[in-house]
Design a protein around this motif. Structure first.
Motif, mmCIF file in Angstrom:
data_model
loop_
_atom_site.group_PDB
_atom_site.id
_atom_site.type_symbol
_atom_site.label_atom_id
_atom_site.label_comp_id
_atom_site.label_asym_id
_atom_site.label_seq_id
_atom_site.Cartn_x
_atom_site.Cartn_y
_atom_site.Cartn_z
ATOM 1 N N GLU A 190 -5.611 -0.299 2.774
ATOM 2 C CA GLU A 190 -6.046 0.428 1.570
ATOM 3 C C GLU A 190 -7.248 1.322 1.885
ATOM 4 N N ASN A 191 -8.210 0.785 2.598
ATOM 5 C CA ASN A 191 -9.380 1.579 2.981
ATOM 6 C C ASN A 191 -8.982 2.748 3.876
ATOM 7 N N ALA B 167 0.170 4.072 -2.704
ATOM 8 C CA ALA B 167 -1.073 4.807 -2.410
ATOM 9 C C ALA B 167 -0.867 5.755 -1.235
ATOM 10 N N SER C 6 -17.858 8.398 -3.126
ATOM 11 C CA SER C 6 -16.807 7.384 -3.200
ATOM 12 C C SER C 6 -16.519 6.954 -4.637
ATOM 13 N N THR D 280 0.819 -1.216 0.000
ATOM 14 C CA THR D 280 0.000 0.000 0.000
ATOM 15 C C THR D 280 0.857 1.271 0.000
ATOM 16 N N THR E 280 -12.970 7.520 -5.321
ATOM 17 C CA THR E 280 -12.004 6.546 -4.837
ATOM 18 C C THR E 280 -12.044 5.266 -5.671
ATOM 19 N N ASN F 76 -7.571 5.281 1.589
ATOM 20 C CA ASN F 76 -8.564 5.843 0.652
ATOM 21 C C ASN F 76 -9.570 6.770 1.317
ATOM 22 N N TYR F 77 -9.944 6.450 2.542
ATOM 23 C CA TYR F 77 -11.009 7.215 3.193
ATOM 24 C C TYR F 77 -10.471 8.148 4.270
#
Ligand code: ATP
Ligand code: MG
Length: 199
Positions: free
Chosen positions: A94-95, A60, A148, A57, A151, A98-99
């Motif tokens: 990852e979440n 990202a 979202s 990750t 994303t 992303n968030y």
């Protein structure tokens, strides 16, 4: 028009990546749902899985100036499938990335109690309203589809995490508060010599 060609090419590439990601998730989920036992089960070093997941990750995280921190003081072993566990922890990190807004932190910690190891992934992100928390582990469920879309997810990540947890005799739970952040806790039985895993 070279500029337009470039724009369309990168848009094609982005969409191709997105499709590749979806296909991979669907394959992973159907694989998990079809087998009643954990394939290629063995002794897995959880610290290795965690640092592998953080590596996966990294790009990202860097793109959002985020850091993923972990404490790897204690060695923990579980019985299971390395790749499935790596996918589950990668999905949670990852979440978290992303968030969350840029320049925030994600932490991955482990705690052992009564033969269970709990892996917690904590972020300082947008959080999840209480009314949605029970549903986020369902296939294709996303809290705010309009927002979202940026994303680019599918809504399969957490249902994969849940399947991996269950197959390994464990579970996954969430604590979250909007605008504060979220913690996802994956709990797994620690390694036993009998090599037994629940199906
Ligand atoms: P993908 O299939 O690519 O993982 P996704 O991230 O949308 O897509 P899930 O990982 O299953 O799917 O998550 C479901 C939904 O739960 C997300 O769309 C998001 O709304 C919410 N969510 C998950 N993790 C977090 C988090 N750490 N903070 C805030 N919301 C989250
Ligand atoms: Mg996800």
């Amino acid at each position: 028009d070279p500029a337009a060609v470039q724009r369309f090419a990168s848009s094609l590439q982005r969409e191709a990546n997105r499709l590749g990601h979806i296909v991979q998730e669907i394959i992973e989920l159907s694989r998990l749902q079809s087998a009643t036992y954990v394939a290629d089960s063995g002794m897995v070093n959880l610290n290795e899985v965690i640092s592998d997941a953080i590596d996966r990750t990294q790009i990202a995280a860097e793109a959002k100036q985020m850091r993923v921190l972990t404490d790897t003081s204690e060695q923990v072993f579980v019985t299971g499938n390395y790749e499935q566990l790596a996918i589950a922890i990668t999905n949670l990190i990852e979440n978290a990335i992303n968030y969350s807004p840029e320049n925030t932190k994600v932490s991955v910690t482990t705690e052992i109690e009564d033969g269970i190891v709990q892996i917690s992934v904590t972020d300082q992100g947008i959080g999840i309203p209480e009314s949605d928390q029970a549903r986020i582990f369902e296939r294709f469920y996303r809290v705010d589809p309009a927002r979202s879309r940026e994303t680019g997810g599918t809504g399969l990540g957490l249902s994969i995490v849940k399947h991996v947890a269950t197959k390994h005799g464990g579970d996954v739970s969430v604590w979250s508060a909007p605008a504060v952040g979220s913690t996802f806790a994956l709990r797994l039985p620690i390694y036993s010599n009998t090599g037994e895993t629940n199906s």
